[in-house]
Write a protein that holds these residues in place. Sequence first.
Motif, mmCIF file in Angstrom:
data_model
loop_
_atom_site.group_PDB
_atom_site.id
_atom_site.type_symbol
_atom_site.label_atom_id
_atom_site.label_comp_id
_atom_site.label_asym_id
_atom_site.label_seq_id
_atom_site.Cartn_x
_atom_site.Cartn_y
_atom_site.Cartn_z
ATOM 1 N N ALA A 95 0.820 -1.214 0.000
ATOM 2 C CA ALA A 95 0.000 0.000 0.000
ATOM 3 C C ALA A 95 0.854 1.265 0.000
ATOM 4 C CB ALA A 95 -0.945 -0.010 1.200
ATOM 5 N N GLU A 96 1.841 1.303 0.871
ATOM 6 C CA GLU A 96 2.670 2.504 0.980
ATOM 7 C C GLU A 96 3.504 2.708 -0.277
ATOM 8 O OE1 GLU A 96 5.990 4.546 3.977
ATOM 9 O OE2 GLU A 96 5.100 2.597 4.470
ATOM 10 N N GLY A 97 4.043 1.625 -0.813
ATOM 11 C CA GLY A 97 4.853 1.740 -2.015
ATOM 12 C C GLY A 97 4.052 2.225 -3.209
ATOM 13 N N LEU A 98 2.831 1.715 -3.375
ATOM 14 C CA LEU A 98 1.987 2.156 -4.478
ATOM 15 C C LEU A 98 1.634 3.632 -4.342
ATOM 16 C CD1 LEU A 98 -0.442 -0.893 -4.740
ATOM 17 C CD2 LEU A 98 1.327 -0.274 -6.382
ATOM 18 N N THR A 99 1.347 4.045 -3.127
ATOM 19 C CA THR A 99 1.020 5.452 -2.895
ATOM 20 C C THR A 99 2.230 6.337 -3.156
ATOM 21 O OG1 THR A 99 -0.588 4.748 -1.218
ATOM 22 C CG2 THR A 99 0.034 7.067 -1.218
ATOM 23 N N ASN A 100 3.394 5.869 -2.750
ATOM 24 C CA ASN A 100 4.618 6.632 -3.014
ATOM 25 C C ASN A 100 4.927 6.700 -4.509
ATOM 26 O OD1 ASN A 100 5.187 7.397 -0.395
ATOM 27 N ND2 ASN A 100 6.396 5.558 0.050
ATOM 28 N N ALA A 101 4.569 5.645 -5.237
ATOM 29 C CA ALA A 101 4.760 5.676 -6.686
ATOM 30 C C ALA A 101 3.966 6.826 -7.296
ATOM 31 C CB ALA A 101 4.336 4.343 -7.308
ATOM 32 N N THR A 102 2.742 7.010 -6.828
ATOM 33 C CA THR A 102 1.928 8.136 -7.301
ATOM 34 C C THR A 102 2.585 9.454 -6.925
ATOM 35 O OG1 THR A 102 -0.054 6.771 -7.005
ATOM 36 C CG2 THR A 102 -0.378 9.147 -7.272
ATOM 37 N N ARG A 103 3.054 9.558 -5.676
ATOM 38 C CA ARG A 103 3.725 10.787 -5.227
ATOM 39 C C ARG A 103 4.882 11.160 -6.162
ATOM 40 N NH1 ARG A 103 2.957 8.694 0.234
ATOM 41 N NH2 ARG A 103 1.731 10.196 1.470
ATOM 42 N N PHE A 104 5.709 10.158 -6.443
ATOM 43 C CA PHE A 104 6.919 10.451 -7.224
ATOM 44 C C PHE A 104 6.612 10.630 -8.714
ATOM 45 C CE2 PHE A 104 8.980 9.367 -3.324
ATOM 46 C CZ PHE A 104 10.176 10.077 -3.351
ATOM 47 N N ALA A 105 5.552 10.009 -9.207
ATOM 48 C CA ALA A 105 5.143 10.280 -10.585
ATOM 49 C C ALA A 105 4.746 11.738 -10.729
ATOM 50 C CB ALA A 105 3.976 9.365 -10.970
ATOM 51 N N ILE A 106 4.027 12.248 -9.739
ATOM 52 C CA ILE A 106 3.610 13.661 -9.754
ATOM 53 C C ILE A 106 4.807 14.570 -9.505
ATOM 54 C CG2 ILE A 106 2.201 15.366 -8.525
ATOM 55 C CD1 ILE A 106 0.088 13.127 -8.163
ATOM 56 N N LEU A 107 5.701 14.171 -8.607
ATOM 57 C CA LEU A 107 6.917 14.958 -8.355
ATOM 58 C C LEU A 107 7.758 15.069 -9.622
ATOM 59 C CD1 LEU A 107 8.976 16.326 -6.368
ATOM 60 C CD2 LEU A 107 9.963 14.023 -6.073
ATOM 61 N N ASN A 108 8.016 13.952 -10.285
ATOM 62 C CA ASN A 108 8.858 13.957 -11.472
ATOM 63 C C ASN A 108 8.264 14.821 -12.588
ATOM 64 O OD1 ASN A 108 10.678 12.319 -10.202
ATOM 65 N ND2 ASN A 108 10.360 10.530 -11.509
#
Length: 960
Positions: A773-786
Amino acid sequence: MKIDFNFVEQFEDRHISPSEADVPAMLEAIGVSSIDELIDKTIPENIRLKSPLNLPPALSEVDYLKKMKQIASKNKVFKSYIGQGYYNVTLPNVILRNVLENPGWYTQYTPYQAEIAQGRLQALLNFQTSVIDLTGMEIANASLLDEATAAAEAMFMQYSVRKNKAANTFFVSENIFPQTIDVIRTRSESYGIELIVGDFNNIELNENLFGALVQYPAANGEVTEFQELADKLHAQNMTLGVVADIMSLALLTPPGEWGADVVVGSTQRLGIPMGFGGPHAAYFATKEKYKRNIPGRIIGVTIDATGKYALRMALQTREQHIRRDKASSNICTAQALLAIMAGFYTVYHGPKGIKNIASRIHGTTLVLAKALENLGYTITNKSFFDTLTVEVGDLLEPIHADALNSEINLRYDKLGTIGISIDETTDKADLEALIKVFAKIKGQGNNEIVISELAEDLQTCIPETLQRTSEYLTHPVFNSYHSEHEMLRYIKSLEAKDLSLCHSMIPLGSCTMKLNATTEMIPLTWPEIGNIHPFAPTDQTNGYMQLFDELNQWLCEITGFKRMSFQPNSGAQGEYTGLMVIRAYHQANGEQQRNVALIPASAHGTNPASASMAGMKIVVIKSDEKGNIDVEDLRAQAEKHKENLSCLMVTYPSTYGVFEESIVEMCDIIHKNGGQVYMDGANMNAQVGFTSPGFIGADVCHLNLHKTFCIPHGGGGPGMGPIGVASHLIDFLPGHPIVELEGSHSISSVAAAPWGSASILGISHGYIAMMGAEGLTNATRFAILNANYIKARLEKHYTVLYSGANNTCAHEMILDCRSFKTVGIEVTDIAKRLMDYGFHAPTVSFPVAGTLMIEPTESESKPELDRFCDALLSIRKEIQAIEDGGDKVNNPLKNAPHTAQNIASSGWDRSYTREEAAFPLDYIRDNKFWPSVGRVNDSYGDRTLICACPPIEEYMDTES
């Protein structure tokens, strides 16, 4: 030193590339203090989930492979003779290791940028040539999703080219595989085509009939003469479609020689594992006069700027985006990787090898027929290639039981017949074991059956008029690489011409080219995954059932829906399936008139194409000046059509890369007017963990598992497009004619296999299991960050077309390049120049003409993002030089891309140096990717359409 035995290396840290040390600099460039602040500015508060995802704890890569091995071990790999379009094969190891298991082949994107895709374009041209040669037709495409959907596409093509436009009846032979008939039934319903399924000998040629479809050999194995039927149909200006087993065509007279107008089928037999249903490349071949009616992609021969032989996608390129609801098909992802493998299979074996394999299959079937007849059984089909229908009467059950005890799967009919299909893997021991089962039931189990004696003096049962006499696979490419060493070098020579994720980021907006982790891919080629027949008994497929169940639960949690259907085997098929489910729901409620689909002007081109396929009337919704859906126009159109409103098709975040603040209101408007909300899941990579389609208010959504959930694109496929639905739509999810699926009001099938391309579902299963769960959510965070980091670096030099309410973008952004037209620079010039910098272009001219849509994904590191930004900033300086008075014709952009041959030529006549052409930035010197051809000439390729390997002399002409 102290050892921490509780330490587990997190897969998340391998998947998400920006390092902890890089984040502060990225945030500073964007102008925010934290990623949380960026998310707060980007994702509207009213659609944010109130609690984190409820998923199992993340597994390490080692632990996941252990888990997956346990799951796979629950599948029982019996010897399968079920057939029905799926067969055991021998995939040559040189292709297994160097193509299927090689990221240099499976991480490529669709070859829209032909200059850096010449390798896979040649491999696909080989595939097309194989199909043309074996079917005896004039033109073929570069693959379709599976045999059943290819047959449905054949029906629609025959419908489109019909002489009598009032005719709406189509005849389908009852002796076609049932899954194929079912998919045709689904497609015919929405078009209002009346199907007649029956005996082709009794076909009635009346004015309402526009065509017919038969199978060759038939589902019962019979090899039938169809010349007379073809002649009768043609005399009435009607067409004949044929579903043909491509391996059989090495021995049988090809349909193109006896009058077929279109020939379709599967190339699974050409070395592709069964994989519980897929992925497998279908083929589609027809007459050249129908070239503009062919669905999907066609690879064509052209020349580059120097006159050198080159390849590109011809005619149909991005047809959905051009013609939208008028497109001949909604196909966007096909099965390029599998077509490439099938093409390499024919290259490796050549005409002699293919004929030997087909002859061995046929010969083994003849031996089996002779043995069974000697035992007293009756073979009901007297002419056959590989399939026998055996009459066993009341012996069916005991044979069934003994076959299972011997770990053998046969095909059983309630009428007391058994079907047996032989394949290239059937050896002498297999044959002995099979015959022994039938002998035992006859009380002759102790009698020795000598296979070698049965194999003597075999006479084919194929009628002389249907025995192939014409040559095939005569081109040198099929007669040059039969040793493994030569084949290896050939594969590698083509791979070297293609840019993939192995080389650099592929920053395609809407396509999400992210890491396809090795651990996710490893189980794909395990026999417990690859060698399972899709119609195997359910007690042999417990591993797959567990995988489906877990993936269903996890994707439902991620999307906010109640049930998933894994049957749609592409994103576009997911769109179509979702709309057909909505259609069935309205019909069940007695509201058959609801057929209006509201589609934003910014929608992906497959949206209107899919709606058209589902029989819907399309009403386009305007966009406002900021790129958002015009809510008032939506409201007005919903109210105007409230009696007939079927659905809204909406992509979220929008195709413009923005989280629209009014999405919940839009869903409410549709529901208040009796419609359903279909959400296109292309942009789920910006939703996961923060919001979901179900939470927002959608009723159905397809997921591009080859985007957000890490199934590789494979050079244009495979894809998977499962749909998730709210509880009220569960009963309408697709059924299947052979394997029982849930659903009291199921629509008929949308794919040949009950769970679509089942074998690749494990890739997404692994991604979710290892991210947690945390990793998937972080993937979204970093997709938006990038994405916002790229925006911050570029927006002072390029115009960013749309932004959200707080001047941020979602996971992707659009650069407006239209102003450069004033100095003659088109967006295509920028795309081609990026090749000289070692990058694939972002999405060109979609969703807005003259723009670049960029999506970096979470898998790209800051150094890679910086290299890409540096490249675009350098190109902007090159444009500035033209704006300042530089040459508008002879410049690095107009002449791009530059090949090694260009740079090394003695006659350099450019207004810039060789160094500026080839090495515009220092980082390129250490890692140069050379385009293998100069800019391709698209118009030349369409004017002189060649879709097969040309004679070797033409290669020599263009090289001279």
